[in-house]
Write a protein that holds these residues in place. Sequence first.
Motif, PDB file in Angstrom:
ATOM      1  N   UNK A   1       0.816  -1.214   0.000  1.00 47.55           N
ATOM      2  CA  UNK A   1       0.000   0.000   0.000  1.00 47.55           C
ATOM      3  C   UNK A   1       0.849   1.262   0.000  1.00 47.55           C
ATOM      4  N   UNK A   2       1.908   1.260   0.793  1.00 47.74           N
ATOM      5  CA  UNK A   2       2.822   2.407   0.841  1.00 47.74           C
ATOM      6  C   UNK A   2       3.468   2.645  -0.525  1.00 47.74           C
ATOM      7  N   UNK A   3       3.887   1.571  -1.182  1.00 48.21           N
ATOM      8  CA  UNK A   3       4.519   1.716  -2.501  1.00 48.21           C
ATOM      9  C   UNK A   3       3.535   2.152  -3.581  1.00 48.21           C
ATOM     10  N   UNK A   4       2.290   1.683  -3.499  1.00 52.86           N
ATOM     11  CA  UNK A   4       1.254   2.153  -4.426  1.00 52.86           C
ATOM     12  C   UNK A   4       1.046   3.649  -4.221  1.00 52.86           C
ATOM     13  N   UNK A   5       0.991   4.062  -2.969  1.00 56.27           N
ATOM     14  CA  UNK A   5       0.848   5.482  -2.632  1.00 56.27           C
ATOM     15  C   UNK A   5       2.002   6.299  -3.218  1.00 56.27           C
ATOM     16  N   UNK A   6       3.228   5.819  -3.032  1.00 59.76           N
ATOM     17  CA  UNK A   6       4.401   6.520  -3.586  1.00 59.76           C
ATOM     18  C   UNK A   6       4.331   6.629  -5.108  1.00 59.76           C
ATOM     19  N   UNK A   7       3.951   5.525  -5.762  1.00 61.01           N
ATOM     20  CA  UNK A   7       3.876   5.529  -7.218  1.00 61.01           C
ATOM     21  C   UNK A   7       2.829   6.520  -7.716  1.00 61.01           C
ATOM     22  N   UNK A   8       1.659   6.485  -7.130  1.00 59.10           N
ATOM     23  CA  UNK A   8       0.603   7.393  -7.574  1.00 59.10           C
ATOM     24  C   UNK A   8       0.942   8.847  -7.278  1.00 59.10           C
ATOM     25  N   UNK A   9       1.568   9.102  -6.126  1.00 61.74           N
ATOM     26  CA  UNK A   9       2.001  10.472  -5.819  1.00 61.74           C
ATOM     27  C   UNK A   9       3.115  10.936  -6.757  1.00 61.74           C
ATOM     28  N   UNK A  10       3.935  10.025  -7.238  1.00 57.18           N
ATOM     29  CA  UNK A  10       4.994  10.395  -8.193  1.00 57.18           C
ATOM     30  C   UNK A  10       4.404  10.949  -9.486  1.00 57.18           C
ATOM     31  N   UNK A  11       3.170  10.558  -9.784  1.00 61.22           N
ATOM     32  CA  UNK A  11       2.481  11.070 -10.972  1.00 61.22           C
ATOM     33  C   UNK A  11       1.447  12.137 -10.593  1.00 61.22           C
ATOM     34  N   UNK A  12       1.665  12.764  -9.433  1.00 60.60           N
ATOM     35  CA  UNK A  12       0.815  13.855  -8.944  1.00 60.60           C
ATOM     36  C   UNK A  12      -0.657  13.480  -8.839  1.00 60.60           C
TER      37      UNK A  12
END
Length: 178
Positions: free
Chosen positions: A49-60
């Motif tokens: 979940x944390x990594x999904x969050x990071x990935x989606x935030x990386x694409x704003x």
Amino acid sequence: MKKYLVQFKPFLIFIGTFFATYILLTLIYKSYLNHFESDDVDEITRIVGYNVDLLLHAFNSDVFIQKSVSNPWLEVWYNNDYVIRIVEGCNAVSVIILFISFVIAFSRKFKTTFLFILSGTLFIYILNIVRIALLAILLFRYPEKVHLFHGVLFPLMIYGVVFALWVFWVNKFSKYAK
């Protein structure tokens, strides 16, 4: 009977090694899961979940992932809409166990096997993170297509990649490669 055992020895060794590895890794994973309360989320799923969050935030992306108040999963909120949940089965551990079991059943050299398992596991994990992130975006835009995306396309994608890794392993690195 002995003739058949000799004739099918490679197959029997493969099956025995595959199932022994699969059962052992599954028991280890289930033992790990037993350390968590029934209404809690295990640590591997939290990391996913944390990594999904990071990935989606990386694409704003406007994303928020939180533990459900009363259920053992993570809620994924995308653009202020609850779009998906991440449960223990979404962390790809069972797929990785299947992958590892097959590779070990066809293993030859320890170093090659270890490096292939390590890189393949990392690849499957990253692919799973991308899968969950894409699923959140697609289900936000097309919620009526949940069965198509979650039930057909994304399992086909992840299992297709695992199958391709297996074929690559058997043809390039296994004891039957040449």
